[in-house]
Design a protein around this motif. Structure first.
Motif, PDB file in Angstrom:
ATOM      1  N   LEU A 106      -1.250  37.732  10.202  1.00 45.37           N
ATOM      2  CA  LEU A 106      -0.581  36.428  10.196  1.00 45.37           C
ATOM      3  C   LEU A 106       0.463  36.378   9.086  1.00 45.37           C
ATOM      4  O   LEU A 106       0.387  37.118   8.107  1.00 45.37           O
ATOM      5  N   PRO A 132       3.472  33.435   7.045  1.00 43.27           N
ATOM      6  CA  PRO A 132       3.913  32.050   6.931  1.00 43.27           C
ATOM      7  C   PRO A 132       5.324  31.923   7.512  1.00 43.27           C
ATOM      8  O   PRO A 132       6.294  32.353   6.900  1.00 43.27           O
ATOM      9  N   TYR A 160       3.602  21.502   7.217  1.00 44.19           N
ATOM     10  CA  TYR A 160       2.850  22.564   7.870  1.00 44.19           C
ATOM     11  C   TYR A 160       3.288  22.733   9.323  1.00 44.19           C
ATOM     12  O   TYR A 160       2.626  23.405  10.090  1.00 44.19           O
ATOM     13  N   MET A 212       4.525  26.284   9.849  1.00 41.60           N
ATOM     14  CA  MET A 212       3.368  27.162   9.639  1.00 41.60           C
ATOM     15  C   MET A 212       2.476  27.162  10.877  1.00 41.60           C
ATOM     16  O   MET A 212       2.053  28.201  11.362  1.00 41.60           O
ATOM     17  N   TRP A 264       1.565  30.373  13.207  1.00 41.92           N
ATOM     18  CA  TRP A 264       0.236  30.931  13.459  1.00 41.92           C
ATOM     19  C   TRP A 264      -0.033  30.997  14.964  1.00 41.92           C
ATOM     20  O   TRP A 264      -0.546  32.004  15.469  1.00 41.92           O
ATOM     21  N   ILE A 298      -3.275  22.249   2.199  1.00 38.52           N
ATOM     22  CA  ILE A 298      -3.709  23.307   1.280  1.00 38.52           C
ATOM     23  C   ILE A 298      -5.213  23.549   1.411  1.00 38.52           C
ATOM     24  O   ILE A 298      -5.673  24.687   1.412  1.00 38.52           O
ATOM     25  N   GLN A 349      -5.863  24.819   5.340  1.00 40.32           N
ATOM     26  CA  GLN A 349      -5.429  26.157   5.744  1.00 40.32           C
ATOM     27  C   GLN A 349      -6.485  27.220   5.417  1.00 40.32           C
ATOM     28  O   GLN A 349      -6.524  28.276   6.040  1.00 40.32           O
ATOM     29  N   GLU A 350      -7.354  26.905   4.461  1.00 40.39           N
ATOM     30  CA  GLU A 350      -8.427  27.856   4.140  1.00 40.39           C
ATOM     31  C   GLU A 350      -9.400  28.000   5.311  1.00 40.39           C
ATOM     32  O   GLU A 350     -10.128  28.988   5.401  1.00 40.39           O
ATOM     33  N   ILE A 381      -6.749  29.522   8.659  1.00 42.37           N
ATOM     34  CA  ILE A 381      -6.400  30.951   8.668  1.00 42.37           C
ATOM     35  C   ILE A 381      -7.534  31.812   9.248  1.00 42.37           C
ATOM     36  O   ILE A 381      -7.295  32.600  10.169  1.00 42.37           O
ATOM     37  N   GLN A 433      -7.317  34.139  12.456  1.00 42.27           N
ATOM     38  CA  GLN A 433      -7.570  35.579  12.268  1.00 42.27           C
ATOM     39  C   GLN A 433      -8.661  36.090  13.199  1.00 42.27           C
ATOM     40  O   GLN A 433      -8.646  37.248  13.592  1.00 42.27           O
TER      41      GLN A 433
END
Lengths: 352, 352
Positions: free
Chosen positions: A199, A201, A232, A235, A239, A278, A281-282, A285, A289
């Motif tokens: 991935l 940004p 975002y 972003m 993704w 912020i 996104q943890e 992602i 993935q």
């Protein structure tokens, strides 16, 4: 010349809230192309476009009229509204640029024709399945190096060309706050394919793509007015596009061309827009993935609708915002197919 | 200065069959370091080393004496013999360079201190889990861009630094034959991490690594005298290192520094060495791409021995050469552990 050949195949999409004086600087490079201007904010305001440009302009009233109830999927008071322009275009390629982006100079001092480089990137294949240490093997003076499998040298079609920025780098609010004076002065003379399974940004400031190949996945989400986050939009699109490109065997390139990004946005305002993103996104992602599409997903639309279901199921637990976003993703596809009847664009996309 | 700090922690390994006149050009950059010269071919020949360099030299007789029957894993009449130097070193870092590689100049005309850049690359973290569009975020003037997950910004330890070549590019024989006059003249001012899950063609011409982190996987295989292939020594090492780094959470960087590669090797001779490799790599690459280590593989040695078993089982069907290579991989690890007692280096490696 590549860019001349695409005169009738490419639209330039510009989201804006102000007069487009910045176009003067781009005149020699953009004048031959058709512009789609997406006016954000107050629709009663008049946006001035310099003389001599061929354009159509859509404000919020136009969007509401064209999409009806489906206009809910288009963000308001956020540059995410630009994706409406992708939808109304009838061209094969889109280039989108922010109105604070000026013409950059290469190390020799020459003006960079960003659009021409994007077209070069889009017209030659990508190499997502194996890394080439001399970067884009299709560039003049370069090739595949020793040890690159011959069966992979044909590459795959390129769906997205992601360009970069000199001067103000695209940093998040915390980094902006910590490094207010940092400027990007390094011109890296290179284009590369983002490898499969990785991935990145994706920034919407200086971005081109093949809308027949990937357009329906280029949705910039729900941002701005009435939404809990901003910044975002690109972003999210990046993704989604990346996992779909990986699944459908399409490529995404990044690197050249550079534009000159003139002005940093306010880091305090940005922090307010970003802070939920912020955290989120943890979880977003790892979601992307570990995402796998089912075999039925043979078109961008099918991929995107399946992805929306997964967003609802897996990210809905993170915050109710994602339930709303998942619904908007479906609405976006409905609106896309309404404006781009599937027998035309989708058939093309699925045949690749 | 980073390079001065590593004076006692880095060896330079040079495989050669001739007098090392090329070192004159590198004097100011190499003189403070210890050299390990691995003499290939006729051991009775004397290799002249310019005055003032601190070195040890091993010829085939020395290798046979030191490793005994295990010396069978070290190639003869091929620069793959260089990996013997990695094994006898007692330092944390290795830089290896070919004797036809000269000092390159950066675009400003300044001599490039390749070793200093490799040390920079090795001393700062890698970012294999997410692509940063401004490349190495640890470089001065760069950082992570908007949208890069904060939890991944610490990075992972860097195990390998892969440098590039100006002038003669590292092409395979078919490409050399088709493009005899192509020269690499483009200086790309950039270092990046090869993303996790992506293989790359690792060239041994200008390569540095942390032998405590990855040394036991840096085996250059069986090439040259008595073997059916050549010119896949560094490729083999690269594929093995990459999957092991991915498994153990280590990083591999590529890009800067450049050296000046002075002379193309003979493409007809190369074709003879390569042609089996060109076929075989079409099966080797999918093998590595689909490889997964078991959870027991907590050290480089354990990974490497498990990999050797898979090579025997899955690539042995491709050609009996791989049965021999798989055995040599085990012999290499035995020899490595003999010269590097596990209580020292392996313990370090496994603690990462």
């Amino acid at each position: 010349m590549a860019s001349a050949a695409l005169k009738d195949e490419l639209d330039i999409v510009i989201p804006t809230i102000r007069n487009l004086d910045f176009l003067e600087m781009w005149r020699s490079f953009f004048e031959q192309y058709h512009l789609i201007i997406v006016q954000d904010g107050d629709p009663s305001k008049t946006i001035k476009v310099p003389d001599g440009f061929d354009y159509e302009l859509y404000n919020r009233n136009d969007i509401n009229k064209i999409l009806g109830p489906r206009s809910s999927c288009i963000s308001f008071k956020d540059s995410a509204c630009r994706c409406f322009g992708y939808m109304v275009s009838k061209k094969k390629y889109i280039y989108t640029i922010d109105d604070d982006c000026f013409v950059a100079k290469d190390p020799s001092g020459k003006d960079i024709n960003a659009l021409e480089q994007h077209i070069k990137n889009l017209l030659c294949p990508s190499t997502p399945n194996f890394f080439n240490t001399l970067y884009d093997p299709f560039r003049e003076g370069a090739d595949y190096v020793r040890g690159y499998p011959f069966s992979l040298r044909e590459g795959v079609p390129t769906a997205v060309s992601h360009g970069l920025w000199l001067n103000i780098p695209d940093y998040d609010a915390p980094t902006q706050l910590v490094k207010p004076l940092e400027r990007n002065t390094r011109y890296v003379d290179m284009v590369l394919t983002i490898p499969k399974g990785t991935l990145f940004p994706m920034c919407g400031m200086n971005l081109a793509f093949d809308r027949e190949l990937i357009g329906p996945a280029m949705y910039f989400g729900l941002m701005g007015d009435g939404q809990p986050i901003g910044r975002y939009d690109d972003m999210w699109a990046g993704w989604c596009c990346k996992v779909i490109c990986d699944h459908l065997g399409l490529g995404i390139k990044t690197g050249l061309p550079y534009i000159y990004h003139s002005k940093a946005s306010n880091p305090f305002v940005n922090l307010k827009k970003e802070y939920l993103g912020i955290f989120w996104q943890e979880e977003i992602i790892p979601f992307f993935q570990s995402h796998n599409f089912s075999k039925d997903c043979t078109t961008v639309q099918k991929c995107y609708v399946e992805l929306s279901k997964q967003v609802k199921e897996k990210l809905g637990k993170v915050d109710p915002y994602f339930l709303k976003l998942a619904d908007a993703m479906v609405t976006w596809i409905e609106a896309w197919d309404m404006l781009n009847p599937p027998n035309k664009d989708s058939a093309n996309a699925s045949s690749k």
